[in-house]
Write a protein that holds these residues in place. Structure first.
Motif, PDB file in Angstrom:
ATOM      1  N   PHE A  82       0.826  -1.200   0.000  1.00 28.93           N
ATOM      2  CA  PHE A  82       0.000   0.000   0.000  1.00 28.93           C
ATOM      3  C   PHE A  82       0.862   1.252   0.000  1.00 28.93           C
ATOM      4  O   PHE A  82       2.017   1.237   0.406  1.00 28.93           O
ATOM      5  N   ILE A  83       0.254   2.307  -0.504  1.00 26.84           N
ATOM      6  CA  ILE A  83       0.800   3.661  -0.394  1.00 26.84           C
ATOM      7  C   ILE A  83      -0.336   4.517   0.143  1.00 26.84           C
ATOM      8  O   ILE A  83      -1.438   4.498  -0.405  1.00 26.84           O
ATOM      9  N   VAL A  84      -0.088   5.237   1.221  1.00 24.87           N
ATOM     10  CA  VAL A  84      -1.022   6.263   1.663  1.00 24.87           C
ATOM     11  C   VAL A  84      -0.418   7.578   1.204  1.00 24.87           C
ATOM     12  O   VAL A  84       0.647   7.990   1.675  1.00 24.87           O
ATOM     13  N   TRP A  85      -1.090   8.198   0.251  1.00 27.06           N
ATOM     14  CA  TRP A  85      -0.645   9.486  -0.287  1.00 27.06           C
ATOM     15  C   TRP A  85      -1.207  10.579   0.616  1.00 27.06           C
ATOM     16  O   TRP A  85      -2.411  10.691   0.782  1.00 27.06           O
ATOM     17  N   GLN A  86      -0.332  11.376   1.204  1.00 30.49           N
ATOM     18  CA  GLN A  86      -0.736  12.523   2.017  1.00 30.49           C
ATOM     19  C   GLN A  86      -0.450  13.755   1.160  1.00 30.49           C
ATOM     20  O   GLN A  86       0.678  14.207   1.040  1.00 30.49           O
ATOM     21  N   ILE A  87      -1.509  14.255   0.547  1.00 29.42           N
ATOM     22  CA  ILE A  87      -1.403  15.307  -0.462  1.00 29.42           C
ATOM     23  C   ILE A  87      -1.680  16.659   0.193  1.00 29.42           C
ATOM     24  O   ILE A  87      -2.626  16.801   0.959  1.00 29.42           O
ATOM     25  N   ALA A  88      -0.855  17.650  -0.133  1.00 29.78           N
ATOM     26  CA  ALA A  88      -0.942  18.998   0.442  1.00 29.78           C
ATOM     27  C   ALA A  88      -0.779  18.942   1.956  1.00 29.78           C
ATOM     28  O   ALA A  88      -1.463  19.642   2.701  1.00 29.78           O
TER      29      ALA A  88
END
Length: 192
Positions: A82-88
């Motif tokens: 998995f990748i948890v993308w934390q955007i901005a």
């Protein structure tokens, strides 16, 4: 040899083709392949499909930081990456979106390895209805996708073959995004 893919063409105005029906209106972030500069060739980037009311707001988020929390999770149906993308990250527009990858699929492994082999990593944020680009950021590639790929290779060699769809469904039903972040062993931050 590492691909030198830093954006050097100045101002950009990208026009993406219409989203396929299976992605139109869907919120999410995933690794994709595209050619932004013909002299560089194909590269891997993160495509974030955002709701129309919010997609344009990311173009005004300064700085627009990106964090990738990565790891593997075991389920009764098999292992998934998995990748948890934390955007901005750190801004009022901050959002966290998970992406699941089949840790035992050679295509997924090649995608992650291609991302690891780039000097820079792009984030493209689009309106999930019109495919209009709301933001484009080119980060120095500090995301260490090579470590995620290494973990995926270990899963291929040491884990029984599972049912990816069932394993992903199980992970989505039983784990929250904050729990995935706690499980992640690799966190990498990109700053614009």
């Amino acid at each position: 040899m590492r691909k030198e893919n830093q954006w050097t063409l100045g101002q950009h105005h990208f026009v993406l083709p219409d989203l396929p029906d299976n992605l139109r209106g869907r919120h999410g972030c995933s690794l994709q392949r595209a050619t932004f500069d013909p002299s560089v060739g194909e590269e891997v980037y993160a495509l974030f499909r955002e709701e129309p009311d919010y997609a344009d707001q990311y173009g005004q988020a300064i700085p627009l930081n990106l964090i990738a929390h990565t790891g593997l999770v075991r389920t009764p149906c098999g292992i998934v990456a998995f990748i948890v993308w934390q955007i901005a990250a750190g801004s009022p527009q901050e959002v966290m979106v998970e992406q699941y990858l089949n840790a035992q699929d050679i295509g997924a492994l090649r995608l992650v390895l291609s991302a690891a082999n780039q000097s820079h990593f792009k984030l493209v944020i689009i309106n999930n209805q019109s495919a209009e680009v709301g933001a484009f950021v080119d980060f120095e590639n500090v995301f260490k996708f090579d470590e995620l790929a290494s973990a995926m290779v270990s899963a291929i060699g040491h884990e029984p073959l599972g049912n990816f769809a069932a394993a992903t469904d199980h992970a989505m039903r039983t784990l929250t995004v904050p729990e995935l972040i706690v499980l992640s062993d690799l966190d990498f931050v990109g700053n614009s």
